[in-house]
Write a protein that holds these residues in place. Structure first.
Motif, mmCIF file in Angstrom:
data_model
loop_
_atom_site.group_PDB
_atom_site.id
_atom_site.type_symbol
_atom_site.label_atom_id
_atom_site.label_comp_id
_atom_site.label_asym_id
_atom_site.label_seq_id
_atom_site.Cartn_x
_atom_site.Cartn_y
_atom_site.Cartn_z
ATOM 1 N N SER A 3 6.386 1.686 14.491
ATOM 2 C CA SER A 3 6.022 2.903 13.757
ATOM 3 C C SER A 3 5.326 2.555 12.442
ATOM 4 O O SER A 3 4.855 3.435 11.731
ATOM 5 N N LEU A 4 5.309 1.263 12.114
ATOM 6 C CA LEU A 4 4.776 0.839 10.818
ATOM 7 C C LEU A 4 3.673 -0.200 11.020
ATOM 8 O O LEU A 4 3.653 -1.247 10.391
ATOM 9 N N ILE A 29 2.398 4.459 8.392
ATOM 10 C CA ILE A 29 3.202 4.751 7.204
ATOM 11 C C ILE A 29 3.012 6.212 6.772
ATOM 12 O O ILE A 29 3.955 6.875 6.346
ATOM 13 N N VAL A 69 5.137 8.258 9.171
ATOM 14 C CA VAL A 69 6.543 8.090 8.814
ATOM 15 C C VAL A 69 6.882 8.933 7.586
ATOM 16 O O VAL A 69 7.896 9.634 7.538
ATOM 17 N N LEU A 112 13.933 0.833 6.982
ATOM 18 C CA LEU A 112 12.667 0.405 7.588
ATOM 19 C C LEU A 112 12.747 -1.028 8.095
ATOM 20 O O LEU A 112 13.379 -1.889 7.493
ATOM 21 N N MET A 172 6.630 -4.392 8.856
ATOM 22 C CA MET A 172 5.466 -3.878 9.579
ATOM 23 C C MET A 172 5.310 -4.655 10.883
ATOM 24 O O MET A 172 5.795 -5.773 11.031
ATOM 25 N N HIS A 214 -0.623 -5.766 4.465
ATOM 26 C CA HIS A 214 -0.006 -4.849 3.501
ATOM 27 C C HIS A 214 -1.031 -4.271 2.522
ATOM 28 O O HIS A 214 -1.024 -3.078 2.239
ATOM 29 N N SER A 238 7.544 -4.095 3.464
ATOM 30 C CA SER A 238 7.259 -2.779 4.061
ATOM 31 C C SER A 238 7.917 -1.668 3.248
ATOM 32 O O SER A 238 7.344 -0.596 3.067
ATOM 33 N N CYS A 239 9.119 -1.932 2.731
ATOM 34 C CA CYS A 239 9.821 -0.896 1.963
ATOM 35 C C CYS A 239 9.136 -0.632 0.626
ATOM 36 O O CYS A 239 9.001 0.518 0.200
ATOM 37 N N ALA A 260 6.095 1.432 1.374
ATOM 38 C CA ALA A 260 6.425 2.807 1.748
ATOM 39 C C ALA A 260 6.874 3.619 0.542
ATOM 40 O O ALA A 260 6.501 4.788 0.388
#
Ligand code: ASP
Ligand code: MG
Length: 466
Positions: A10-11, A17, A20, A37, A40, A72, A128-129, A132
């Motif tokens: 999903s990432l 993103i 999400v 999460l 990615m 990223h 990833s966090c 996001a």
């Protein structure tokens, strides 16, 4: 309180993103929300390969590091206008530099311990966090990054650390209960009492979601992935397979054990223990209702359907031990099991007829030859004295498992199942049914895979309500 977990699929990129974030915004309208999460898409694999390369001192380190950075940074650039980009890129750049330093250290000492590998892998979820949270904040969601290492306490078994539940639950409550806004928590990552970074095992983010949900006594844990839910059978084999609307946690465990790769049984335990329902949803198709996994008593069933789903395990071998000398000798099975256990060989199914004339043991094919050799060694005296007549190794087999709470106490289920298979000309080699009656498993030849699954699906699951 709801816990929403999003997997790497999903990432994949900025688009993912964005989707999400839309789902989180929607959920946060009516409920308090905590978000877990994964890294990615592909990042954890890349990090592992980076660490291995650094350890071997091989080339290509720079390029692969650049690829992670780019994945990223590109997402930030595709998501945010110039004004917001700098503040989103900064923490990512700092983390990427730190990661490079760690890798440089690995390169120098030419060694990557399990402990260092955990630190390297943890960057995936942390990156990833961070990304996001920046995007969510830019979109007006009060997102707060929470360091998983402050709330998921583990032992020091690096690579698949065991969680200290009481301590973690306390930390989770202390840290998250008073928090205003949406907590965004890296999955998969934890820390020891001394604050050393650990990980919970591959695909551990579901587990994190389950732990956080249990700690907060959430009303639901939503696992967002890239499929519509748990399917009644493998859709590549059974074209009529459909998404099961609801199933009990026991059924879910049985199905996922038998190959429906939606959620790992073990990761559900904290949620199941506290009776928290798990909802599997598709972030690429949020309108689909998904699959609800909950306590058996609470779910509404399609009464017309006698079974819930069908699953199978490929790559199976079987050893058949035959002989009159096993009859009535206590401890014979124990010896067989002990010998196999000493060799680290896993038995996945057992059957013995009450004549005790044959014992049939089922293994993964990779262990079949070794199992045969071990049994030959262990039972050499019996073979010599002709108490055992022969051994047989059969290969290219398959276990099929028919699962459903509705089978419990329904007479004639096994009859219907095996009659249908008989009509289709499929020979059954071994059968096992636990007294829970939730699962009937049997072994057939691999060549009958598709025919068996389609036959059973047609027999039991074609009458579902549309
Ligand atoms: N990123 C970790 C992995 O790929 C954990 C997860 O995705 O759940 O294994
Ligand atoms: Mg994953």
């Amino acid at each position: 309180m709801k816990v929403l977990k999003f997997g790497g699929s999903s990432l994949a990129n900025g688009e993912g993103i964005k989707a999400v974030t839309g789902i989180v915004a929607e959920a946060a309208r009516d409920d308090r929300v905590a978000v877990v999460l994964s890294a990615m898409k592909g990042v954890t694999d890349r990090l592992i390969s980076l660490a291995r390369k650094a350890e071997e001192g091989s080339d290509g380190l720079k390029d692969e590091m650049e690829a992670i950075r780019a994945q990223h940074f590109d997402a930030v650039r595709s998501l945010l206008g110039p004004a917001d980009q700098a503040s989103a890129l900064m923490p990512l750049a700092i983390m990427c530099n730190e990661l490079e330093e760690v890798l440089h250290g690995v390169e120098l000492i030419r060694e990557c311990s399990a402990r260092t590998m955990d630190l390297v892998m943890s960057f995936g979820e942390r990156l990833s966090c961070s990304l996001a949270v920046s995007y969510m904040c830019a979109r007006g969601i009060a997102a707060v990054l929470v360091d998983a290492r402050e709330i998921v306490r583990t032992d020091e078994r690096f690579g698949s650390a065991a969680v200290d539940f009481p301590k973690s639950y306390t930390l989770i409550r202390e840290k998250l209960e008073g928090l205003t806004g949406v907590a965004v928590i890296p999955g998969f990552v934890g820390a020891t009492a001394k604050g050393v970074t650990t990980t919970l095992g591959r695909n551990g983010s579901d587990y994190t979601a389950s732990i956080i949900g249990a700690g907060l006594d959430a009303k639901v844990i939503e696992i967002w992935t890239d499929v519509d839910g748990v399917l009644s059978a493998d859709p590549r084999i059974v074209p009529d397979a459909f998404v099961i609307p609801a199933l009990s946690s026991e059924e879910a465990m049985e199905l996922s054990y038998f190959g429906a790769k939606v959620i790992h049984p073990y990761t559900m335990v904290p949620a199941v223990e506290r009776n928290i329902p798990i909802l599997i949803k598709n972030s690429l198709n949020p309108a689909a209702p998904g699959t609800l996994i909950a306590a058996a008593e609470t779910i509404k069933r399609d009464g017309a359907l006698p079974i819930t789903g069908i699953a199978s395990i490929e790559g199976i071998s079987l050893v058949n031990i035959e002989g009159g000398g096993m009859m009535g000798i206590p401890g014979f099975a124990a010896r067989i099991f002990a010998a196999l256990a000493r060799e680290g060989i896993n038995i996945i199914m057992i059957s013995q007829a009450s004549s005790e004339h044959t014992i049939c043991l089922v293994f993964r094919t990779a262990e079949g030859e070794r199992a045969l050799a071990t049994l030959n060694r262990e039972l050499a005296p019996e073979l010599h004295s002709r108490r055992i007549e022969r051994f047989e190794l059969m290969q290219e087999l398959l276990i099929v498992s028919v699962i459903g709470e509705n089978m419990h106490g329904t007479p004639g289920m096994a009859g219907r199942l095996f009659s249908a298979l008989g009509r289709a000309g499929i020979n059954i080699l071994v059968i096992a049914q636990g007294s829970s009656e939730r699962n009937i498993s049997f072994v057939i030849e691999a060549k009958n895979h598709a025919l068996a699954l389609r036959t059973i699906h047609a027999e039991f699951l074609s009458g579902r309500r549309k």
